[in-house]
Design a protein around this motif. Structure first.
Motif, mmCIF file in Angstrom:
data_model
loop_
_atom_site.group_PDB
_atom_site.id
_atom_site.type_symbol
_atom_site.label_atom_id
_atom_site.label_comp_id
_atom_site.label_asym_id
_atom_site.label_seq_id
_atom_site.Cartn_x
_atom_site.Cartn_y
_atom_site.Cartn_z
ATOM 1 N N HIS A 233 -4.632 1.935 2.353
ATOM 2 C CA HIS A 233 -5.762 1.592 3.180
ATOM 3 C C HIS A 233 -7.131 1.613 2.164
ATOM 4 O O HIS A 233 -8.031 0.871 2.489
ATOM 5 C CB HIS A 233 -6.194 2.466 4.255
ATOM 6 C CG HIS A 233 -7.260 2.386 5.078
ATOM 7 N ND1 HIS A 233 -8.166 3.412 5.326
ATOM 8 C CD2 HIS A 233 -7.921 1.198 5.659
ATOM 9 C CE1 HIS A 233 -9.316 2.939 5.811
ATOM 10 N NE2 HIS A 233 -9.131 1.470 6.226
ATOM 11 N N PHE A 236 -6.600 -1.780 0.357
ATOM 12 C CA PHE A 236 -6.836 -2.741 1.173
ATOM 13 C C PHE A 236 -7.486 -2.426 2.488
ATOM 14 O O PHE A 236 -6.895 -2.118 3.693
ATOM 15 C CB PHE A 236 -5.215 -3.200 1.570
ATOM 16 C CG PHE A 236 -4.739 -3.883 0.421
ATOM 17 C CD1 PHE A 236 -5.010 -5.217 -0.252
ATOM 18 C CD2 PHE A 236 -3.819 -2.914 -0.250
ATOM 19 C CE1 PHE A 236 -4.252 -5.640 -1.100
ATOM 20 C CE2 PHE A 236 -2.912 -3.271 -1.290
ATOM 21 C CZ PHE A 236 -3.288 -4.796 -1.941
ATOM 22 N N ASN A 238 -9.101 -3.492 4.911
ATOM 23 C CA ASN A 238 -9.405 -4.056 6.224
ATOM 24 C C ASN A 238 -8.594 -3.826 7.229
ATOM 25 O O ASN A 238 -8.687 -4.007 8.441
ATOM 26 C CB ASN A 238 -9.136 -5.526 5.841
ATOM 27 C CG ASN A 238 -10.113 -6.463 5.342
ATOM 28 O OD1 ASN A 238 -11.282 -5.969 5.139
ATOM 29 N ND2 ASN A 238 -9.757 -7.437 4.291
ATOM 30 N N LEU A 239 -7.569 -2.782 7.015
ATOM 31 C CA LEU A 239 -6.825 -2.189 7.918
ATOM 32 C C LEU A 239 -7.580 -1.117 8.916
ATOM 33 O O LEU A 239 -8.443 -0.368 8.459
ATOM 34 C CB LEU A 239 -5.391 -1.391 7.306
ATOM 35 C CG LEU A 239 -4.344 -2.222 6.670
ATOM 36 C CD1 LEU A 239 -3.717 -1.011 5.779
ATOM 37 C CD2 LEU A 239 -3.700 -3.103 7.458
ATOM 38 N N GLN A 243 -3.408 0.460 12.884
ATOM 39 C CA GLN A 243 -2.345 -0.235 12.064
ATOM 40 C C GLN A 243 -2.076 0.823 11.124
ATOM 41 O O GLN A 243 -0.769 0.588 10.673
ATOM 42 C CB GLN A 243 -3.175 -1.391 11.282
ATOM 43 C CG GLN A 243 -3.747 -2.463 12.179
ATOM 44 C CD GLN A 243 -4.732 -3.512 11.880
ATOM 45 O OE1 GLN A 243 -5.244 -3.329 10.938
ATOM 46 N NE2 GLN A 243 -4.920 -4.488 12.735
ATOM 47 N N LEU A 283 -0.069 -6.179 9.239
ATOM 48 C CA LEU A 283 0.729 -5.586 8.275
ATOM 49 C C LEU A 283 1.376 -6.446 7.159
ATOM 50 O O LEU A 283 1.396 -6.095 5.975
ATOM 51 C CB LEU A 283 1.677 -4.569 9.029
ATOM 52 C CG LEU A 283 1.056 -3.429 9.806
ATOM 53 C CD1 LEU A 283 2.057 -2.571 10.375
ATOM 54 C CD2 LEU A 283 0.079 -2.552 9.040
ATOM 55 N N SER A 285 0.734 -9.310 6.602
ATOM 56 C CA SER A 285 -0.284 -10.048 5.593
ATOM 57 C C SER A 285 -0.813 -9.267 4.509
ATOM 58 O O SER A 285 -1.035 -9.629 3.334
ATOM 59 C CB SER A 285 -1.595 -10.340 6.611
ATOM 60 O OG SER A 285 -2.511 -11.200 5.835
ATOM 61 N N THR A 286 -0.907 -7.776 4.904
ATOM 62 C CA THR A 286 -1.386 -6.946 3.911
ATOM 63 C C THR A 286 -0.136 -6.952 2.731
ATOM 64 O O THR A 286 -0.646 -6.826 1.594
ATOM 65 C CB THR A 286 -1.536 -5.570 4.535
ATOM 66 O OG1 THR A 286 -2.466 -5.689 5.170
ATOM 67 C CG2 THR A 286 -2.001 -4.374 3.259
ATOM 68 N N CYS A 287 1.131 -7.097 3.354
ATOM 69 C CA CYS A 287 2.318 -6.878 2.242
ATOM 70 C C CYS A 287 2.153 -8.055 1.277
ATOM 71 O O CYS A 287 2.504 -8.141 -0.019
ATOM 72 C CB CYS A 287 3.467 -6.760 2.975
ATOM 73 S SG CYS A 287 3.888 -5.001 3.934
ATOM 74 N N GLU A 289 -0.469 -9.618 0.462
ATOM 75 C CA GLU A 289 -1.500 -9.421 -0.506
ATOM 76 C C GLU A 289 -0.989 -8.548 -1.616
ATOM 77 O O GLU A 289 -1.311 -8.780 -3.012
ATOM 78 C CB GLU A 289 -2.630 -8.550 0.032
ATOM 79 C CG GLU A 289 -3.471 -9.600 0.932
ATOM 80 C CD GLU A 289 -4.811 -9.034 1.159
ATOM 81 O OE1 GLU A 289 -5.692 -8.586 0.627
ATOM 82 O OE2 GLU A 289 -4.790 -8.711 2.817
#
Length: 499
Positions: A233, A236, A238-239, A243, A283, A285-287, A289
């Protein structure tokens, strides 16, 4: 001991703060030079703050104008040159009593002889250490500026200057001194965050190559199983917290194994049907990134054992990484890992040298665009207790975190010209008076002002020549152009010979 001149009486003094003296004929004294007077209290030490020329024949402007208008040169009818003399203004720094130094509480007398300071007294006055780090020589004096390592580094160091004034050169000199230290004198691990590839040349230098490791950003890996959901977090931001809770649950399931990759994490998210679809998309989408960053793997590289060794240099070369967030993630993760390991006594004492420190600990940036600021501020506040030291290098101190900069108890300042930066330095550097601050904007390249914990009084030093190879990435424009021309010519010659 060389005699410089004689104390004179002026409207302002002599006082307990300053005095003036006339220079003996053919005697040369420069601004910034130190002088000594024998007094009843002890040996008084002062710094020359300014030097003025005067001549009684030119003190009345109306008389000078009258002679000039008449067509007669003054020096043709009066012995002008015989009445020109120099006056030096001196700021009093302290008095050496034999047992130590104290503030001046009684002024010198008109007629006192002003001399060159004794070398041993000058060394004791500034708190120099014969076993310290040799950074250069005291300007105008044959005295080596050897600074005690603990006083210089334990409470953190900041190197501040405009671009091209010699910040990286000075940092390289400090690194050389640390790498040359013997174990019985005290060795620490040295880690450099190299933003421009200016320190990789240590690995090519025969004198230092066996003590240097280079870790390019393309090789650096952060082990996913070593991260918490909150660290992800942090990287990144934005979580949302719901989430993060889902991510914690998934990572706890994966940690039952020895380690896992990003692919394993993605597969686990996709397979978990209890996760709401919108949360799952975020989640994943974060992966993606994380995958695009190319920093996250199964295990850390480098490991702590590879990273920190006494008397060794580790260079994290992030010069090829253009994404600032990725640079900050690297600095944040490894700085925190190093600090925690040092708190637990797992690794030896160390120093992290951070180039372009205002990028990694900015003063005004929002939290989500200042990923590494928190850990840099933490080390700045708490590091000295655990012998985890920082050296922050910046050309824009006004943009550097005030929290971090204020915890750097020693500042080494090279040339700074920006008035806002100068004002900021004046407020954040203890012991800087107005006269010394004025000199910073006119310092020559290679001259540094040391102020703070490392020395008893502000000290101007001519930085010594470096012993290590100069980085080709830090070459002057002209030299880089010449080397490229030679390279092209050699290629053309090789091509002709091949044909």
């Amino acid at each position: 001991m060389k005699e410089y001149g004689t104390v004179i009486s002026t409207f302002e003094g002599p006082s307990t703060r300053n005095f003036s003296f006339t220079l003996n004929k053919n005697t040369v004294v420069r601004r910034g030079q130190f002088v000594q007077i024998k007094t009843s209290d002890g040996k008084l030490i002062g710094r020359v703050s300014d030097i003025k020329k005067t001549n009684k024949y030119f003190m009345r402007p109306e008389s000078v104008t009258e002679y000039e208008n008449s067509g007669v040169q003054i020096d043709e009818i009066f012995p002008v040159t015989n009445w020109e003399y120099l006056i030096a203004d001196v700021s009093i720094l302290g008095v050496f009593t034999g047992n130590g130094f104290k503030q001046c509480s009684f002024p010198p007398s008109p007629g006192d002889r002003v001399t060159e300071p004794e070398k041993e007294i000058l060394e004791r006055f500034f708190g120099l250490d014969k076993n310290g780090l040799y950074l250069g020589d005291i300007e105008q004096h044959d005295v080596e500026a050897k600074i005690n390592m603990t006083r210089l580094l334990q409470k953190h160091l900041a190197i501040l200057a405009i671009s091209g004034a010699g910040k990286s050169f000075l940092a390289s000199v400090i690194i050389e001194e640390l790498l040359k230290r013997k174990p019985e004198k005290g060795q620490i691990g040295v880690i450099v965050i190299d933003t421009h590839g200016e320190y990789v040349s240590f690995a090519d230098d025969p004198k230092f190559s066996n003590k240097t490791q280079i870790f390019p950003s393309s090789d650096i890996q952060i082990g996913l199983s070593n991260l918490s959901a909150y660290q992800i977090h942090e990287f990144f931001p934005n979580l949302t917290y719901p989430q993060i809770r889902e991510l914690i649950k998934i990572m706890n399931n994966l940690k039952k194994g020895k380690g896992y990759s990003l692919s394993d994490l993605i597969a686990e998210i996709e397979a978990d049907e209890s996760i709401p679809s919108k949360t799952k998309d975020i989640l994943l989408s974060t992966c993606m990134e994380m995958r695009n960053a190319g920093l996250f793997g199964v295990a850390d590289y480098p490991s702590l054992d590879e990273f920190v060794r006494q008397g060794q240099l580790s260079v994290i070369d992030i010069s090829e990484t253009t994404n600032l967030a990725e640079k900050q993630i690297i600095v944040s993760y490894f700085a925190r890992k190093l600090f925690n390991a040092r708190k637990n006594g797992i690794i030896p004492p160390f120093i992290i040298i951070v180039e372009e420190a205002h990028q990694f600990a900015p003063e005004t940036a929002k939290k989500e665009t200042a990923i590494s600021r928190s850990i840099i501020q933490t080390i700045a506040r708490e590091g000295r207790k655990f012998h985890a030291s920082l050296c922050l290098i910046s050309q824009r101190p006004i943009q550097l975190s005030t929290t971090a900069l204020s915890q750097c108890n020693t500042h080494i300042i090279l040339r700074v010209t920006n008035p806002y930066d100068l004002e900021h330095i004046g407020k954040s550097s203890e012991g800087l008076d107005r006269n010394v601050l004025k000199q910073i904007s006119s310092l020559q390249v290679g001259t540094a002002l040391i102020v703070g914990e490392a020395v008893n009084f502000p000290l101007f030093v001519k930085v010594r020549e470096r012993e290590s190879l100069e980085s080709k990435r830090g070459l002057p424009l002209e030299k880089a152009a010449v080397e490229y021309h030679k390279k092209i010519k050699q290629k053309q010659k090789d091509a002709k010979e091949f044909m």
